[in-house]
Each structure stands twice: as structure tokens, then as C-alpha cells.
Design a protein around this motif. Structure first.
Motif, short mmCIF file in Angstrom:
data_model
loop_
_atom_site.label_atom_id
_atom_site.label_comp_id
_atom_site.label_asym_id
_atom_site.label_seq_id
_atom_site.Cartn_x
_atom_site.Cartn_y
_atom_site.Cartn_z
N MET A 105 4.51 -7.21 24.51
CA MET A 105 4.29 -5.78 24.77
C MET A 105 2.87 -5.37 24.35
N LYS A 106 2.42 -5.91 23.21
CA LYS A 106 1.05 -5.60 22.75
C LYS A 106 0.04 -6.02 23.82
N ARG A 107 0.24 -7.25 24.35
CA ARG A 107 -0.72 -7.77 25.35
C ARG A 107 -0.68 -6.91 26.61
N ALA A 137 2.79 8.31 6.94
CA ALA A 137 1.86 7.19 6.72
C ALA A 137 1.52 7.16 5.23
N ASP A 138 1.66 5.98 4.66
CA ASP A 138 1.45 5.83 3.22
C ASP A 138 -0.02 6.06 2.85
N CYS A 139 -0.26 6.85 1.81
CA CYS A 139 -1.65 7.14 1.39
C CYS A 139 -2.06 6.37 0.15
N ASP A 160 20.74 -1.22 5.54
CA ASP A 160 20.67 -0.15 6.54
C ASP A 160 20.22 1.15 5.91
N MET A 161 19.52 1.96 6.69
CA MET A 161 19.31 3.35 6.31
C MET A 161 20.41 4.14 6.99
N VAL A 162 21.03 5.04 6.25
CA VAL A 162 22.22 5.69 6.77
C VAL A 162 21.94 7.11 7.27
N VAL A 178 -8.47 1.30 18.44
CA VAL A 178 -7.06 1.43 18.08
C VAL A 178 -6.41 0.05 17.97
N HIS A 179 -5.71 -0.18 16.85
CA HIS A 179 -5.02 -1.46 16.68
C HIS A 179 -3.59 -1.32 17.21
N MET A 180 -3.27 -2.13 18.22
CA MET A 180 -1.90 -2.09 18.76
C MET A 180 -1.00 -2.88 17.80
N SER A 181 -0.66 -2.25 16.70
CA SER A 181 0.13 -2.97 15.69
C SER A 181 1.59 -3.06 16.11
N THR A 182 2.31 -3.86 15.38
CA THR A 182 3.75 -3.98 15.61
C THR A 182 4.41 -2.61 15.45
N TYR A 183 3.97 -1.87 14.44
CA TYR A 183 4.54 -0.54 14.20
C TYR A 183 4.33 0.35 15.43
N VAL A 208 10.77 8.98 12.45
CA VAL A 208 10.85 7.56 12.08
C VAL A 208 11.03 7.46 10.57
N ALA A 209 11.95 6.61 10.14
CA ALA A 209 12.17 6.39 8.71
C ALA A 209 12.00 4.90 8.40
N GLY A 210 11.80 4.60 7.12
CA GLY A 210 11.69 3.20 6.70
C GLY A 210 10.40 2.56 7.18
N SER A 211 10.24 1.29 6.87
CA SER A 211 9.05 0.56 7.28
C SER A 211 9.30 -0.93 7.12
N PRO A 212 8.82 -1.75 8.07
CA PRO A 212 8.97 -3.21 7.89
C PRO A 212 8.20 -3.70 6.67
N LYS A 213 7.22 -2.91 6.22
CA LYS A 213 6.43 -3.30 5.05
C LYS A 213 7.27 -3.30 3.76
N PHE A 214 8.40 -2.61 3.77
CA PHE A 214 9.20 -2.51 2.54
C PHE A 214 9.88 -3.83 2.18
C1 LIG Z 1 0.40 4.23 9.21
C2 LIG Z 1 1.49 3.18 9.37
C3 LIG Z 1 2.81 3.89 9.62
C4 LIG Z 1 1.22 2.32 10.60
O1 LIG Z 1 -0.01 1.70 10.51
P1 LIG Z 1 -0.47 0.50 11.45
O2 LIG Z 1 -0.15 0.78 12.87
O3 LIG Z 1 -1.90 0.25 11.14
O4 LIG Z 1 0.42 -0.70 11.06
P2 LIG Z 1 0.51 -1.45 9.71
O5 LIG Z 1 -0.11 -0.70 8.61
O6 LIG Z 1 1.92 -1.84 9.59
O7 LIG Z 1 -0.31 -2.80 9.91
C5 LIG Z 1 -1.56 -2.97 10.60
C6 LIG Z 1 -1.94 -4.43 10.58
O8 LIG Z 1 -2.31 -4.78 9.26
C7 LIG Z 1 -1.73 -6.03 8.93
N1 LIG Z 1 -0.77 -5.83 7.82
C8 LIG Z 1 -0.19 -4.70 7.47
N2 LIG Z 1 0.60 -4.86 6.40
C9 LIG Z 1 0.52 -6.11 6.06
C10 LIG Z 1 1.09 -6.89 5.06
N3 LIG Z 1 1.92 -6.37 4.16
N4 LIG Z 1 0.79 -8.19 5.03
C11 LIG Z 1 -0.06 -8.72 5.95
N5 LIG Z 1 -0.62 -8.03 6.92
C12 LIG Z 1 -0.35 -6.75 6.99
C13 LIG Z 1 -1.09 -6.57 10.13
O9 LIG Z 1 -1.95 -7.43 10.79
C14 LIG Z 1 -0.83 -5.37 10.98
O10 LIG Z 1 -0.91 -5.67 12.34
P3 LIG Z 1 0.35 -6.22 13.14
O11 LIG Z 1 1.41 -5.21 12.97
O12 LIG Z 1 -0.13 -6.29 14.56
O13 LIG Z 1 0.71 -7.55 12.60
C15 LIG Z 1 1.58 2.26 8.14
O14 LIG Z 1 0.35 1.81 7.69
C16 LIG Z 1 2.29 2.89 7.00
O15 LIG Z 1 1.80 3.76 6.29
N6 LIG Z 1 3.51 2.38 6.78
C17 LIG Z 1 4.39 2.88 5.73
C18 LIG Z 1 5.14 4.09 6.21
C19 LIG Z 1 6.19 4.52 5.23
O16 LIG Z 1 6.02 4.39 4.02
N7 LIG Z 1 7.31 5.05 5.75
C20 LIG Z 1 8.44 5.45 4.96
C21 LIG Z 1 8.67 6.93 5.00
S1 LIG Z 1 9.79 7.39 3.67
C22 LIG Z 1 11.29 7.13 4.33
O17 LIG Z 1 11.44 6.94 5.46
C23 LIG Z 1 12.41 7.13 3.39
C24 LIG Z 1 12.94 5.76 3.16
O18 LIG Z 1 12.36 4.77 3.63
O19 LIG Z 1 13.94 5.64 2.49
#
Ligand SMILES: CC(C)(COP(=O)(O)OP(=O)(O)OC[C@H]1O[C@@H](n2cnc3c(N)ncnc32)[C@H](O)[C@@H]1OP(=O)(O)O)[C@@H](O)C(=O)NCCC(=O)NCCSC(=O)CC(=O)O
Length: 443
Positions: free
Chosen positions: A244-246, A301-303, A401-403, A261-266, A379-385
Motif C-alpha cells: 500500500m505504501k508503494r 501524537a506523542d510530544c 485489546d482496547m475496550v 511526507v513519510h508514508m509510515s505504517t501508521y 484513533v486510540a493506542g499505538s503499535p509503538k506501545f
Molecule cells: C505522530 C504519530 C502518530 C505517527 O507518526 P509517523 O507517521 O511518523 O509514524 P511513526 O512515528 O510510527 O514512525 C515513523 C518511522 O520511524 C521509524 N520508527 C518509529 N518508531 C520506531 C521504533 N520504535 N523503532 C524503530 N523505528 C521506529 C519507522 O521507520 C517508521 O516508519 P515505518 O512506519 O514506515 O516503519 C506517532 O509518531 C506517534 O506519536 N505515535 C504515538 C501516538 C500515541 O501515543 N497514541 C496513543 C494515544 S492515548 C490512547 O489512545 C489511550 C491508550 O492507548 O490507552
């Protein structure tokens, strides 16, 4: 389908060890204040364990409570209370000796991973409108099959990243059977790193107090489709995401701006899910919306660790800026909808580089307008968690799961447990509408 039975067998309070935390008042920052308008959050972790009921009551549950107590010493705002005195006073969090998290123990005769199980979650309900607990926990024992740990928390106290920090610290303490401070990083609980140079707290609080409760920010999508809702998970495999990114990048060759713009997974996962949720809503309800109506996606977006804000990665509390992406119905629902959505989301994320807090003074007022006049998906949660790394010494959870996802108007994201780089998308929809969503996702 036969209904499962969940019966409550015990209720208790778990506090930090006596004398380990002194009375502390934690002021709310502007990051926390917006969440005063929002519902509580719920997350559940399922672990597969072969123990009989007696082993849970004699060994597993006491150890879970003991390690929870040790963890709360460091994450004390979760044991504390949110105080909301009437205006002109400011809301705040206060911890007093003896404050505790309510812990409920229940037993279920369902299969551990029966996703249609009724999740009888403890709420944070309080009889006092001016005092609210920040966290409640439910252990549900599935004899000979496993245990689930359900966490209900008040978003005013902390965001998803802080909650995951808490869960992983608790798991580390439980795993090592002692409070080994080298096995997890301590949270930074002071609020002095959040600089409110523009007086955002008072602006946001004033705006929130003016909001009519009927304009509540997180309204559910209609009342008629709520019966028989289920929590369901769809997986986007890494290969599909890359494809999909491609596809989006090659179909955007003439878009000069997109170079930044980075076509990230998110980005692509959100674009795909947003479009499909809106299509599902139209399939169910038909659309009387004007083609020019704005459809919006809201996410945090996390600060932390942003250069201009210097907030440590271990900061405990809320640290999310709010991103609202709006696209006209005609474009989002058209053939190129997913590409258009992805470009719009990606641009908004790259604009955060110009200052993550630009427009923060309008968070409350803008969002009220958006919820009133537009169709919103959150949108809730994040794959980064990395929720599947929450290991209490029993291995990875079988499922997390988030409920609290709003039906038909929200989704959650997490990493997929099997496919590295794949994403799980959680949604709440009517059981009888699952086939419609499946068909849309397949398409
Ligand atoms: C702004 C964003 C939403 C989306 O930013 P982006 O589109 O840039 O995507 P991203 O930050 O995931 O990652 C960008 C690229 O950086 C790299 N990258 C990012 N994280 C990485 C990691 N941990 N390890 C290695 N590489 C990483 C990857 O190459 C990725 O590209 P690629 O993806 O192509 O590999 C994110 O940065 C962010 O802030 N995420 C956290 C949001 C959050 O905290 N939500 C929870 C809300 S509270 C809530 O909802 C309540 C609850 O959870 O209970």
C-alpha cells in the motif's frame, strides 16, 4: 450463542506500601486538561495459564497484588484521586496516605479467548461528582485456562504511553519477584518539564467549562446500532502495508509536497481503516451527507522527546498533541480515497515539525465544532506501545485489546503478535455487521 458467566468473587484495595509515598498534589497541565471531557479508558491483557482455580487464589492473585503495590509506589498518581472542585478552582490530582486502586477478582466459565465474552469491567464510577479515582483493575480468572488483567484508567491522569510504562514496570517487578529498580525505568512524575508559556491551561479549562454536555467530545455513533456490538480485530500484514505504501507513493508522483511526507505504517493503516469505517457507516445508514461535508480523523501524537519541548521519554502524565485531518466526503469516498487520506494524514504529521503545539489554544473549541458539524473517527493506542512485551513471567499475552473504542467511529492500533511489522486494528461494531466490514477490507 450461549452467554458466559462472569461472577465477582472478591473486591479489595491495593495501595503503595505504607509510608512509601508522601502526600502529594499533582497539578494538571494543559496536556491533561483536555481529557476532562473524555470517557475513561480500558485495556485488557489475556494470559494463557493452566492453573486450577485454587492456585490462582492462593498464589497468583496475592503475587499480582503485592507487585501492584510495589509498582504503585512509583506510579502513585494512579492510586491518587482526581479532584474537580467547582469553578473558579482548578482541578488537580492528590495522593494521600492510604489512597488505593480498587481491585476486583472475577471468575469466568468462558474460553479465555472467546472474544464474544461479556467483559464485565469495573468502572471508575464515584458517587461524588468532585472526586474520581484514577484507576481500577479487574483480574478475571479462567480456571485451567488463563487469566485476564483489565485496567480501567482516567485519561486525565495519564496517556497510553504512560499506562504501558506502568504495565511493563508492574510486569517486570512481578517477573523478578522483587522491586529490582534496574529492571525498569522509573517514571518522571514531576510536572515542571511542561512549560505553559501561553497560558494554555486556563484557556482550555474555560472553553471546556463552556461546552454544553450534549456536545460531549466523544459521542458514540447513533443509538440504533449499539445493541449486540462486539470487539473485533483485523490484521494488516506487513506485506500488504508495504504494498500500500508503494502504491500510494507511485500514484503521487506529481505531488511535489509529498517529498517531505513519510508514508509510515501508521499513516497508511489509518488511511485504510478510516475510509473503510466511513464506507461501512454509509452501507448501514445510507448517506444523506453533502459531498462537501468534512469527514475528520482525530488522533494524538506523542510530544515526548520532541526537540522543541525537551520532555523526557519517561514523563508520566499526558503528553499528546491533537491532530485533526479533514477531507471532503466526495474525495474520501471516491476511488482514490485511501491515497487522498494517506497524503492528508502524512502532511499533518509532517507539519508537527513546525511546532507540535501550534493551535493548542483552540483544542477544546475546535474539537467541539468538529464533533458538532463533521463526521469524526478517532484513533486510540499505538503499535509503538509494544503491548505484547508485557510479560509477567508467563510469556507474552495471548491477546491485548482496547475496550473503550467508540462503535463505528473509532479504532485502535497495536502491533500484530505473529507478523513482525503487521498491525492489529481493533473496532467495535454490530455482530450482524461483521460480514460487511470483512467484505470492505477484502476489497
Ligand atoms: C505522530 C504519530 C502518530 C505517527 O507518526 P509517523 O507517521 O511518523 O509514524 P511513526 O512515528 O510510527 O514512525 C515513523 C518511522 O520511524 C521509524 N520508527 C518509529 N518508531 C520506531 C521504533 N520504535 N523503532 C524503530 N523505528 C521506529 C519507522 O521507520 C517508521 O516508519 P515505518 O512506519 O514506515 O516503519 C506517532 O509518531 C506517534 O506519536 N505515535 C504515538 C501516538 C500515541 O501515543 N497514541 C496513543 C494515544 S492515548 C490512547 O489512545 C489511550 C491508550 O492507548 O490507552
Amino acid at each position: 450463542m450461549e452467554a458466559s458467566r462472569v461472577k465477582v468473587i472478591d473486591q479489595s484495595q491495593v495501595a503503595p506500601p505504607p509510608g512509601s509515598v508522601s502526600t502529594t498534589t499533582v497539578p494538571l497541565t494543559f496536556f491533561d486538561i483536555l481529557w476532562l471531557s473524555c470517557n475513561t479508558m480500558q485495556r485488557i491483557f489475556f494470559y494463557e495459564l493452566p492453573y486450577p482455580a485454587l492456585h490462582y487464589t492462593q498464589t497468583v492473585l496475592p503475587r499480582l497484588k503485592e507487585s501492584l503495590s510495589l509498582t504503585l509506589r512509583h506510579f502513585f498518581p494512579f492510586a491518587a484521586k482526581l479532584m474537580c472542585p467547582p469553578p473558579p478552582h482548578q482541578p488537580y490530582i492528590v495522593y494521600n496516605e492510604g489512597d488505593a486502586v480498587q481491585v476486583t477478582v472475577a471468575e469466568s466459565d468462558a474460553d479465555l479467548l472467546n472474544h464474544f465474552v461479556e467483559l464485565s469491567f469495573v468502572s471508575l464510577a464515584s458517587n461524588d461528582t468532585q472526586v474520581a479515582p484514577n484507576m481500577a483493575i479487574q483480574f478475571t480468572v479462567f480456571p485451567n485456562s488463563g487469566i485476564s488483567i483489565g485496567v480501567t484508567f482516567n485519561h486525565v491522569a495519564a496517556d497510553g504511553r504512560s499506562v504501558q510504562h506502568f504495565m511493563k514496570s508492574w510486569a517486570a517487578i512481578h517477573r523478578s519477584q522483587r522491586e529490582d529498580l534496574t529492571s525498569f525505568s522509573l517514571p518522571y512524575c514531576k510536572r515542571d518539564v511542561i512549560k505553559d508559556t501561553q497560558g494554555l491551561s486556563s484557556v482550555l479549562l474555560k472553553d471546556l467549562r463552556n461546552i454544553n454536555t450534549e456536545d460531549h467530545l466523544l459521542r458514540d455513533f447513533g443509538g440504533d446500532v449499539l445493541a449486540d456490538n462486539v470487539l473485533t480485530t483485523f490484521t494488516m500484514k506487513r506485506a500488504k502495508i508495504e504494498q500500500m505504501k508503494r502504491w500510494i507513493t507511485t500514484h503521487s508522483e506529481n505531488d511535489d509536497e509529498l517529498g517531505q511526507v513519510h508514508m509510515s505504517t501508521y499513516v497508511v493503516t489509518c488511511a485504510f481503516t478510516w475510509v473503510n469505517i466511513m464506507k461501512l457507516r454509509e452501507k448501514i445508514r445510507g448517506s444523506s451527507d453533502n459531498d462537501d461535508m468534512l469527514y475528520s480523523l482525530l488522533f494524538g501524537a506523542d510530544c515526548r522527546e520532541r526537540f522543541e519541548l525537551s520532555i523526557p521519554g519517561t514523563y508520566f502524565g499526558n503528553c499528546l498533541t491533537h491532530v485533526c485531518v479533514s477531507v471532503k466526503r466526495r474525495e474520501l469516498m471516491g476511488e482514490a480515497g485511501i491515497g487522498i487520506a494517506a497524503r492528508a494524514i502524512g502532511r499533518k504529521i509532517s507539519e508537527l515539525g513546525k511546532g507540535a503545539l501550534r493551535g493548542a489554544e483552540k483544542w477544546a473549541s475546535n474539537f467541539t465544532e468538529v464533533f458538532k458539524h463533521q463526521r469524526v473517527v478517532t484513533v486510540a493506542g499505538s503499535p509503538k506501545f509494544r503491548v505484547y512485551e508485557t510479560d509477567f513471567g508467563w510469556g507474552r499475552p495471548k491477546k491485548s485489546d482496547m475496550v473503550h473504542i467508540p462503535p463505528y467511529s473509532g479504532f485502535s492500533l497495536a502491533e500484530n503478535i505473529e507478523d513482525d511489522g503487521g498491525i492489529d486494528i481493533g473496532m467495535v461494531i454490530g455482530l450482524d455487521k461483521l460480514h460487511l466490514l470483512n467484505a470492505l477490507f477484502e476489497q
